[in-house]
Enzyme design. Structure first.
Site, short mmCIF file in Angstrom:
data_model
loop_
_atom_site.label_atom_id
_atom_site.label_comp_id
_atom_site.label_asym_id
_atom_site.label_seq_id
_atom_site.Cartn_x
_atom_site.Cartn_y
_atom_site.Cartn_z
N CYS A 12 2.23 2.35 -11.86
CA CYS A 12 3.09 2.04 -10.72
C CYS A 12 4.44 1.48 -11.16
CB CYS A 12 2.41 1.02 -9.81
SG CYS A 12 0.71 1.40 -9.37
N GLU A 18 -9.28 -7.37 -2.09
CA GLU A 18 -9.53 -6.13 -1.37
C GLU A 18 -10.94 -5.62 -1.69
OE1 GLU A 18 -6.45 -3.44 -2.50
OE2 GLU A 18 -4.98 -4.34 -1.16
N SER A 78 -8.36 -2.27 0.74
CA SER A 78 -7.32 -1.47 0.11
C SER A 78 -6.79 -0.45 1.10
CB SER A 78 -7.89 -0.76 -1.11
OG SER A 78 -7.04 0.27 -1.56
N CYS A 138 4.05 -1.58 -7.62
CA CYS A 138 2.70 -1.79 -7.10
C CYS A 138 2.74 -2.62 -5.81
CB CYS A 138 1.83 -2.46 -8.16
SG CYS A 138 0.06 -2.32 -7.85
#
Length: 579
Positions: A59, A453, A478, A132
């Site tokens: 990311c 998450e 998520s 990210c």
């Protein structure tokens, strides 16, 4: 010192002049000369480039290259660039481990570090380069807090991986783990998925949290329209970075600060975009946090209303078929914005490019024959991507994901777990079955601490083909999670919220239509005999976060005096009775 959004700087380098101008600043200039500044540079606006570059994750691993393009644009427009770096905690790597507790906490650390870097050197403007998930809202939070000229530039989506002829994303590897544990996929098959899903640089490819927030900030106007859409490895990404550099200098010269773009109207537009795109439930918390930092009256109920008004018109993963790279090829955020504008779902607001949102949307180029974006007359899903619901179990609200299923009501016995690990092991060993309501608690902002998450759990259920279940948690999900799942249950268990009182076998009813999560027991009676759970010990930044973080219903911010949670009048009675 934070600039008042109603004031205009006397000159483009008005802030940095406090550090660089006059005889008394000779010492400061000597340091800056050693770093490369020359006489002519001291009259230019100093622009911070705050980068979340890191080699730990795809990311963010390419963001150092993007900074070169931003730097070139700043110089060409008459500014002087100054580089800083801050951290990233990648959800994908930390998912399912204790490291995931650091993820949401990192949002606050990134926002704080941007503020400290810019205010500590009295810079005139800032470009935040992000990748990210948490770095994206963190950057907007910092800009909202400081209210100086600034913009957010997203590093872009990853391209699809390929297995045979099938395009795949990171979503598939988490589901493959569940299939492997169920014996439906062998070691070689799992490794093949593992090797394929992340082919290079870029953030997770579906309309997961990163791409959701990148779109939200573009529609909000704090990111230049079009810049965030370009995939990480696309050759045109360099030109977008250079454009961002030029735009920030223009904003410094014009005196336009962040709160010109971060308003109640623009936040509502962003929430509509989240719903219309089938985006992540995490956006509710992040938009609420950005609003809190800007001092704007906007909360979870506003997010819910946006979903009431905006059905899903993008066929994107996790609930749909396509990835963010396909959306870019179809016409991108401009096309989605054009659809929303034409349907009267959003209002016209200013953007950091200097042009209005509708002017940007008017330039949308729809690819002939594309099937990624439909219309509000023929939506992918007739309702928005999530809902905020209340009831006995969640007096201050919970966020339920609506994409990827058509369930409106679920009732079943509770299977209660006091950690994500315990729930995951129960799924993996077959202890959880069809019809159950899985409760994962003590994973909220304070309880975690850090509000992990639960993608590992939802993906394991999917991989084992357990579909007829519901999952409630005071943690998060998520953006890649899907199914009948509700997170952000507030108040959380660690502060004595009703979710802490639920026991195995209690009948839980989740009613989307009536916006309620209820349990078939007298909670007041149960509370009388309740022994509080001892939360996990925390130290260092985790302890500081636990001590200062607000409820998920308030954005889980750590600023003093966050705005109260929004609870509609129709749902306040239950909260009072339970207390």
């Amino acid at each position: 010192m934070t600039q008042d959004s109603t004031s205009q700087p006397r000159k483009p380098n008005a802030r940095s002049a406090a550090v660089t101008a006059g005889p008394n600043r000779a010492a400061a200039r000597s340091y800056l000369r050693a770093a490369g500044m020359q006489d002519a540079d001291f009259d230019k606006p100093m622009i911070g480039i705050v980068n979340t570059w890191s080699t730990v994750t795809p990311c963010n691993m390419h963001l150092d290259r993007l900074a070169k393009d931003v730097r070139a644009g700043i110089i060409a427009a008459g500014g002087y660039p100054v580089d800083f770096n801050t951290i990233v905690v990648t959800d994908g790597i930390s998912m399912g481990t204790a490291g995931m507790k650091a993820s949401l906490i990192s949002r606050e650390v990134v926002a704080d570090s941007i503020e400290l870097a810019i205010e500590g050197h009295q810079l005139d403007g800032v470009v935040c380069i992000v990748g990210c998930d948490k770095t994206i809202p963190a950057a907007a939070m910092a800009l909202a807090r400081m209210d100086i000229p600034g913009l957010v530039y997203y590093g872009g989506t990853i391209m699809p991986g390929v297995i045979g002829t099938k395009e795949v994303s990171v979503q598939e590897v988490f589901e493959a783990i569940g299939a492997h544990s169920a014996g439906a996929l062998d070691d070689a098959g799992l490794k093949a998925v593992e090797q394929a899903v992340c082919p290079g640089a870029g953030a997770c490819g579906g309309q997961f949290t990163a791409n959701t927030m990148a779109m939200a900030l573009s529609v909000m106007g704090i990111s230049p329209m079009g810049a965030n859409d370009v995939p990480a490895v696309d050759p045109n990404k360099a030109a977008e970075g250079e454009r961002c550099g030029r735009i920030i200098v223009e904003r410094v010269f014009s005196g336009d600060t962040a709160r010109k773009y971060i308003t109640r109207a623009s936040l509502k537009n962003a929430a509509v975009a989240v719903s219309a795109s089938g985006g992540s439930t995490n956006a509710v918390m992040h938009l609420t946090a950005i609003a809190a930092e800007a001092g704007v009256d906007f909360g979870v109920e506003d997010c819910h209303q946006a979903c009431v008004e905006a059905p899903v018109i993008c066929d994107l993963k996790p609930g749909g078929r396509f990835l963010a790279s396909h959306l870019f090829a179809a016409g991108g955020t401009r096309l989605v914005t054009q659809r929303m504008a034409e349907a009267g779902k959003i209002v016209n607001t200013p953007t950091v490019t200097g042009r209005s949102l509708f002017a940007e949307a008017a330039e949308a180029e729809e690819t002939q024959g594309q099937v990624v974006v439909t219309s509000f007359d023929a939506p992918v899903m007739a309702r928005g991507s999530y809902a905020v619901i209340y009831g006995d179990v969640a007096p201050e609200g919970a966020v339920i994901k609506l994409t990827g299923h058509k369930v409106d009501k679920f009732e079943g016995p509770a299977c209660v777990f006091d950690s994500e690990e315990d729930a995951f092991h129960a799924v993996q060993d077959g202890s959880v079955g069809e019809g159950d309501v899985i409760i994962i608690r003590y994973e909220g902002p304070k309880g975690g601490p850090g509000m992990r998450e639960m993608l590992q759990v939802t993906a394991a259920l999917k991989g084992r083909k357990i579909d007829n279940v519901a999952l409630l948690t005071d943690g998060r999900f998520s953006g890649a999670s899907y199914g009948f799942v509700a997170g952000h249950v507030s108040p959380e268990a660690a502060v004595g919220g009703p979710i802490a009182l639920i026991r195995d076998g209690d009948r839980i009813t989740i009613d989307v239509t009536n916006r309620r999560i209820d349990v078939n027991v007298d909670l007041a009676t149960r509370r009388a005999g309740f022994t509080p759970h001892v939360v996990r010990p925390a130290r260092g930044v985790f302890a500081k976060y636990r001590a200062s973080v607000s409820s998920a219903a308030q954005g889980a911010v750590t600023i003093p005096n966050p705005p109260p949670a929004q609870v509609p009048a129709s749902h306040k009675t239950t909260a009072a009775q339970e207390a």
